[in-house]
Design an enzyme around this catalytic site. Structure first.
Site, PDB file in Angstrom:
ATOM      1  N   ALA A 177     -40.657  68.873  52.057  1.00  0.00           N
ATOM      2  CA  ALA A 177     -41.552  67.980  51.313  1.00  0.00           C
ATOM      3  C   ALA A 177     -41.920  66.744  52.148  1.00  0.00           C
ATOM      4  O   ALA A 177     -43.098  66.389  52.273  1.00  0.00           O
ATOM      5  CB  ALA A 177     -40.879  67.571  50.002  1.00  0.00           C
ATOM      6  N   GLY A 208     -36.563  61.190  53.612  1.00  0.00           N
ATOM      7  CA  GLY A 208     -36.367  62.651  53.644  1.00  0.00           C
ATOM      8  C   GLY A 208     -37.436  63.249  54.532  1.00  0.00           C
ATOM      9  O   GLY A 208     -38.631  63.045  54.297  1.00  0.00           O
ATOM     10  N   LYS A 244     -32.833  76.851  37.378  1.00  0.00           N
ATOM     11  CA  LYS A 244     -32.470  76.359  38.710  1.00  0.00           C
ATOM     12  C   LYS A 244     -31.190  77.052  39.146  1.00  0.00           C
ATOM     13  O   LYS A 244     -30.402  77.494  38.304  1.00  0.00           O
ATOM     14  CB  LYS A 244     -32.247  74.845  38.671  1.00  0.00           C
ATOM     15  CG  LYS A 244     -32.394  74.173  40.018  1.00  0.00           C
ATOM     16  CD  LYS A 244     -33.839  73.927  40.386  1.00  0.00           C
ATOM     17  CE  LYS A 244     -33.988  73.331  41.771  1.00  0.00           C
ATOM     18  NZ  LYS A 244     -35.355  72.860  42.021  1.00  0.00           N
TER      19      LYS A 244
HETATM   20  P1  NAD Z   1     -35.300  70.113  52.701  1.00  0.00           P
HETATM   21  O1  NAD Z   1     -33.926  70.646  52.754  1.00  0.00           O
HETATM   22  O2  NAD Z   1     -36.374  70.811  53.436  1.00  0.00           O
HETATM   23  O3  NAD Z   1     -35.295  68.582  53.195  1.00  0.00           O
HETATM   24  C1  NAD Z   1     -34.460  67.601  52.686  1.00  0.00           C
HETATM   25  C2  NAD Z   1     -34.514  66.428  53.657  1.00  0.00           C
HETATM   26  O4  NAD Z   1     -33.850  65.307  53.086  1.00  0.00           O
HETATM   27  C3  NAD Z   1     -33.821  66.711  54.986  1.00  0.00           C
HETATM   28  O5  NAD Z   1     -34.601  66.162  56.026  1.00  0.00           O
HETATM   29  C4  NAD Z   1     -32.499  65.958  54.863  1.00  0.00           C
HETATM   30  O6  NAD Z   1     -31.975  65.563  56.107  1.00  0.00           O
HETATM   31  C5  NAD Z   1     -32.971  64.754  54.065  1.00  0.00           C
HETATM   32  N1  NAD Z   1     -31.911  64.023  53.392  1.00  0.00           N
HETATM   33  C6  NAD Z   1     -30.839  64.504  52.733  1.00  0.00           C
HETATM   34  N2  NAD Z   1     -30.113  63.468  52.254  1.00  0.00           N
HETATM   35  C7  NAD Z   1     -30.767  62.341  52.610  1.00  0.00           C
HETATM   36  C8  NAD Z   1     -30.538  60.954  52.409  1.00  0.00           C
HETATM   37  N3  NAD Z   1     -29.479  60.533  51.717  1.00  0.00           N
HETATM   38  N4  NAD Z   1     -31.429  60.072  52.913  1.00  0.00           N
HETATM   39  C9  NAD Z   1     -32.506  60.487  53.583  1.00  0.00           C
HETATM   40  N5  NAD Z   1     -32.782  61.770  53.815  1.00  0.00           N
HETATM   41  C10 NAD Z   1     -31.920  62.683  53.331  1.00  0.00           C
HETATM   42  O7  NAD Z   1     -35.626  69.988  51.153  1.00  0.00           O
HETATM   43  P2  NAD Z   1     -37.047  69.882  50.462  1.00  0.00           P
HETATM   44  O8  NAD Z   1     -37.449  71.234  50.041  1.00  0.00           O
HETATM   45  O9  NAD Z   1     -37.958  69.042  51.287  1.00  0.00           O
HETATM   46  O10 NAD Z   1     -36.626  69.107  49.132  1.00  0.00           O
HETATM   47  C11 NAD Z   1     -36.499  67.693  49.103  1.00  0.00           C
HETATM   48  C12 NAD Z   1     -36.562  67.230  47.662  1.00  0.00           C
HETATM   49  O11 NAD Z   1     -37.806  67.658  47.096  1.00  0.00           O
HETATM   50  C13 NAD Z   1     -35.469  67.812  46.741  1.00  0.00           C
HETATM   51  O12 NAD Z   1     -35.160  66.864  45.741  1.00  0.00           O
HETATM   52  C14 NAD Z   1     -36.165  68.997  46.108  1.00  0.00           C
HETATM   53  O13 NAD Z   1     -35.570  69.347  44.866  1.00  0.00           O
HETATM   54  C15 NAD Z   1     -37.550  68.407  45.931  1.00  0.00           C
HETATM   55  N6  NAD Z   1     -38.587  69.420  45.765  1.00  0.00           N
HETATM   56  C16 NAD Z   1     -38.862  70.317  46.759  1.00  0.00           C
HETATM   57  C17 NAD Z   1     -39.852  71.268  46.543  1.00  0.00           C
HETATM   58  C18 NAD Z   1     -40.230  72.257  47.608  1.00  0.00           C
HETATM   59  O14 NAD Z   1     -41.155  73.047  47.373  1.00  0.00           O
HETATM   60  N7  NAD Z   1     -39.611  72.237  48.775  1.00  0.00           N
HETATM   61  C19 NAD Z   1     -40.543  71.317  45.334  1.00  0.00           C
HETATM   62  C20 NAD Z   1     -40.265  70.374  44.359  1.00  0.00           C
HETATM   63  C21 NAD Z   1     -39.271  69.431  44.599  1.00  0.00           C
END
Ligand code: NAD
Length: 416
Positions: free
Chosen positions: A218, A214, A102
């Protein structure tokens, strides 16, 4: 406990249930390599700013290190170490031949111009270039990193090597070596697992109320898929707060509104009188059947776990439920579908992307979906069977599934 200590404690619980070889547990308790790099960037005003970046390579017994890059002001080494170990476990749960890593940069990317963001990305890639590559370590997007950022990353690495090395990162745009289906693969993988949960627990789609924390890659994608599959999405949130709509939310309209106005809290109007703005704390405690956690780690903790009303939690985020909260939720009878299984669709399609880059031959969306679905359903069945066999939680079973494969690989390759 730090986030890294949380992941180690999750691993140890499973190790003790399955009687993992203690030498394997020792090896998996420490990352192979930790890089901290200085990332100089020429800002638009001509000044130089130094950002701090990290790359953690946890374990590569089953294949090259694999894991996303996070651009976030609160990134720190303990967090990156935790996320790296989860990647090792995740790749192993779904049986893809990759290890865990990571990365991250401490930055509030919203404060940068597009050119500054590009320079930051290229500078970070130059700093970690000796340690990455398609057979070494393959980064991908994570929070606040996008396909465009991956395109810059692949381009910079290719320039350093004087040849196209597109497989150095995954999550790229389709035009530069991306895979069909990668954009929403994390959410799609979660939906394939949810379908199995629904079958197992006789949960219908129609009328089942879902809340999604969120609303990024995702969360917004999963909200749309849930809605399209007949579930009733009643609440969504982002970092500024949430909205609750008694009669249901239209995720497409909410997404367009968020793009336009910056946050879902500005979008309660599109649902009319049935919608209201709520806090993030309130969102987690809403009356609903399924809670999708798709934001960040440590969201359901000992402080709020007893107020969670959902019967099922699906962890699309990494580490959103703490070990202390797990204990409370288990007592309440809440079924938690753990991150290392629920969100593994993203890394699975990243693996497909790597395979396609190597072959320079690209699959159709149907081919990607067919392969992704099979892996997610098989992995769910394996984890559900292990949970029955060991009479343990799904999280413990998912770790057991991962540890069994890792134990075999580590023993076959040798300890030294
Ligand atoms: P992203 O940056 O696209 O979205 C994150 C979202 O969470 C944003 O809308 C942000 O405003 C919101 N957010 C942040 N803090 C918050 C809070 N306290 N309460 C509510 N909403 C909040 O990120 P993503 O890629 O969607 O990733 C989100 C999670 O999923 C992370 O933990 C990431 O590690 C995990 N994840 C993502 C992927 C991927 O392919 N994108 C894969 C596996 C895991």
């Amino acid at each position: 406990m730090s986030l890294f200590e949380n992941t180690i404690s999750q691993m140890r619980q499973a190790a003790s249930i399955m009687k993992l070889d203690p030498n394997v547990e020792t090896i998996l308790s420490t990352p192979h390599r930790i890089l901290e790099v200085s990332v100089p960037v020429t800002m638009d005003n001509g000044s130089i700013r130094i950002f701090t970046g990290f790359r953690v390579q946890h374990n590569n017994a089953r294949g090259p290190y694999k894991g996303g890059i996070r651009f976030h002001p609160e990134v720190d080494m303990e967090e990156v170490k935790a996320l790296a170990i989860w990647m090792t476990m995740k790749c192993s749960v779904v049986g893809i031949p990759l290890g865990g890593g990571k990365g991250g940069v401490i930055v509030d990317s919203h404060t940068l111009s597009a050119l500054e963001l590009e320079r930051l990305t290229r500078s970070y890639i130059r700093a970690i270039a000796p340690a990455i590559g398609p057979t070494k370590d393959v980064p991908a997007p994570d929070m606040y990193t996008t396909p465009q950022i991956m395109a810059w990353a692949a381009d910079e690495f290719s320039k350093i090597h004087g040849e196209n090395v597109l497989g150095v990162v995954t999550g790229k745009p389709l035009e530069v070596g991306g895979s069909a289906g990668r954009g929403d693969s994390t959410s799609q993988g979660g939906i394939y697992v949810l379908e199995e949960v629904c079958k197992t627990y006789n949960l219908p789609h129609e009328g089942t109320k879902v809340v999604v924390q969120g609303f990024g890659n995702a969360g917004a994608n999963v909200a749309k898929m849930l809605h399209d599959n007949g579930f009733k999405v009643v609440g969504v949130s982002d970092s500024r707060g949430g909205i609750y709509c008694e009669n249901g939310i239209n995720p497409d309209a909410t997404h367009s509104c968020k793009l336009d106005k910056g946050s879902v809290v500005e979008c309660s109007g599109i649902g009319g009188e049935n919608c209201k703005v709520i806090t993030n704390e309130e969102l987690l405690e809403l009356e609903c059947d399924i809670l999708f956690l798709s934001a960040m780690e440590n969201q359901v903790t000992a402080a709020n776990a007893d107020r969670i009303k959902a019967r099922f939690i699906v962890e699309l985020a990494n580490g959103p439920v703490t070990p202390e909260a797990d204990v409370v939720l288990e007592k309440k009878g809440v079924l938690v579908v753990p991150d290392i299984l629920a969100n593994a669709g993203g890394v699975t399609v990243s693996y497909f992307e790597l395979v396609q880059n190597e072959a320079n031959f690209y699959w159709t969306d149907e081919e990607v979906q067919e392969r992704l679905k099979k892996i997610m359903v098989d992995s769910w069945n394996n984890v559900a069977d292990l949970a029955k066999k060991y009479n343990c939680t799904l999280r413990q079973a998912a770790f057991i599934a991962a540890l069994k494969r890792l134990e075999a690989a580590i023993k076959l390759r040798g300890y030294n």
